[in-house]
Scaffold this motif. Structure first.
Motif, mmCIF file in Angstrom:
data_model
loop_
_atom_site.group_PDB
_atom_site.id
_atom_site.type_symbol
_atom_site.label_atom_id
_atom_site.label_comp_id
_atom_site.label_asym_id
_atom_site.label_seq_id
_atom_site.Cartn_x
_atom_site.Cartn_y
_atom_site.Cartn_z
ATOM 1 N N UNK A 18 -1.875 55.127 31.265
ATOM 2 C CA UNK A 18 -2.726 55.560 32.367
ATOM 3 C C UNK A 18 -3.678 54.414 32.688
ATOM 4 N N UNK A 19 -3.673 54.006 33.942
ATOM 5 C CA UNK A 19 -4.580 52.976 34.435
ATOM 6 C C UNK A 19 -5.651 53.668 35.260
ATOM 7 N N UNK A 20 -6.899 53.553 34.826
ATOM 8 C CA UNK A 20 -8.027 54.171 35.519
ATOM 9 C C UNK A 20 -8.829 53.041 36.151
ATOM 10 N N UNK A 21 -8.612 52.853 37.440
ATOM 11 C CA UNK A 21 -9.195 51.722 38.166
ATOM 12 C C UNK A 21 -9.431 52.140 39.607
ATOM 13 N N UNK A 22 -10.630 51.867 40.135
ATOM 14 C CA UNK A 22 -10.927 52.304 41.500
ATOM 15 C C UNK A 22 -10.662 51.241 42.568
ATOM 16 N N UNK A 23 -10.401 50.008 42.182
ATOM 17 C CA UNK A 23 -10.141 48.953 43.153
ATOM 18 C C UNK A 23 -8.643 48.892 43.447
ATOM 19 N N UNK A 24 -8.230 49.169 44.711
ATOM 20 C CA UNK A 24 -6.802 49.197 45.041
ATOM 21 C C UNK A 24 -6.069 47.882 44.773
ATOM 22 N N UNK A 25 -6.731 46.755 44.994
ATOM 23 C CA UNK A 25 -6.090 45.470 44.737
ATOM 24 C C UNK A 25 -5.855 45.283 43.249
ATOM 25 N N UNK A 26 -6.865 45.600 42.438
ATOM 26 C CA UNK A 26 -6.700 45.490 40.988
ATOM 27 C C UNK A 26 -5.681 46.493 40.462
ATOM 28 N N UNK A 27 -5.618 47.664 41.069
ATOM 29 C CA UNK A 27 -4.592 48.635 40.683
ATOM 30 C C UNK A 27 -3.208 48.019 40.812
ATOM 31 N N UNK A 28 -2.956 47.397 41.952
ATOM 32 C CA UNK A 28 -1.648 46.813 42.232
ATOM 33 C C UNK A 28 -1.339 45.680 41.252
ATOM 34 N N UNK A 29 -2.298 44.791 41.042
ATOM 35 C CA UNK A 29 -2.098 43.643 40.157
ATOM 36 C C UNK A 29 -1.891 44.102 38.715
ATOM 37 N N UNK A 30 -2.772 44.969 38.238
ATOM 38 C CA UNK A 30 -2.680 45.424 36.857
ATOM 39 C C UNK A 30 -1.411 46.240 36.624
ATOM 40 N N UNK A 41 3.565 53.244 34.582
ATOM 41 C CA UNK A 41 2.131 53.279 34.843
ATOM 42 C C UNK A 41 1.782 54.412 35.800
ATOM 43 N N UNK A 42 0.859 55.247 35.362
ATOM 44 C CA UNK A 42 0.266 56.256 36.231
ATOM 45 C C UNK A 42 -1.149 55.775 36.536
ATOM 46 N N UNK A 43 -1.591 55.947 37.781
ATOM 47 C CA UNK A 43 -2.882 55.420 38.200
ATOM 48 C C UNK A 43 -3.765 56.536 38.745
ATOM 49 N N UNK A 44 -5.036 56.454 38.388
ATOM 50 C CA UNK A 44 -6.054 57.267 39.024
ATOM 51 C C UNK A 44 -7.272 56.391 39.270
#
Length: 139
Positions: A18-30, A41-44
């Motif tokens: 689970x990736x907990x990140x609020x920045x859309x660009x960092x979500x994509x990169x990470x 990877x699941x993202x919130x």
């Protein structure tokens, strides 16, 4: 032992994170780096949703940003997960990744984070983090 999908050449997911990140660009990169290391990877982008997801699903690891829009501090998410584990044999590895300053890192470790890193995380570090914290006995 690399396990590749013959149709795409990509490494098949061995771990669910689970990736907990609020920045859309960092979500994509990470997400990209984590997928390259064999993770599904699941993202919130919300702390409260992270709490719900970690209660309803099984993850091998959580990568947690501290600056989230719906909670005072991501450390509240960390503390809530650790409180839920009290009296059980469960331990969900949580890696805090933040840009909030180095002084926060030790506080996160003191509150139960398995690791705490400053952003940006170097691409090579993602593989090391997955190897260190995504170890399931049943896989």
């Amino acid at each position: 032992m690399e396990n590749q999908d013959s149709g795409t050449g990509r490494i098949r997911a061995h771990y669910k994170v689970l990736l907990v990140e609020d920045n859309p660009t960092l979500q994509m990169v990470q997400k990209t780096f984590l997928e390259m290391t064999g993770c599904e990877v699941e993202i919130t982008d919300k702390g409260r949703e992270a709490l719900t997801l970690t209660q309803a699903n099984t993850y091998d690891c959580v990568f947690l940003d501290l600056g989230l829009p719906d909670v005072k501090d991501g450390r509240d998410v960390l503390l809530a997960i650790r409180a839920r584990e009290q009296g059980t044999q469960q331990h969900l590895p949580i890696v805090v990744i933040t840009a909030h300053g180095k002084e926060i890192l030790q506080d996160c470790l003191d509150k139960g984070a398995d690791a705490a890193l400053m952003k940006p995380v170097h691409p090579d570090q993602w593989a090391a983090l997955v190897q260190q914290f995504c170890k399931r006995e049943d896989r």
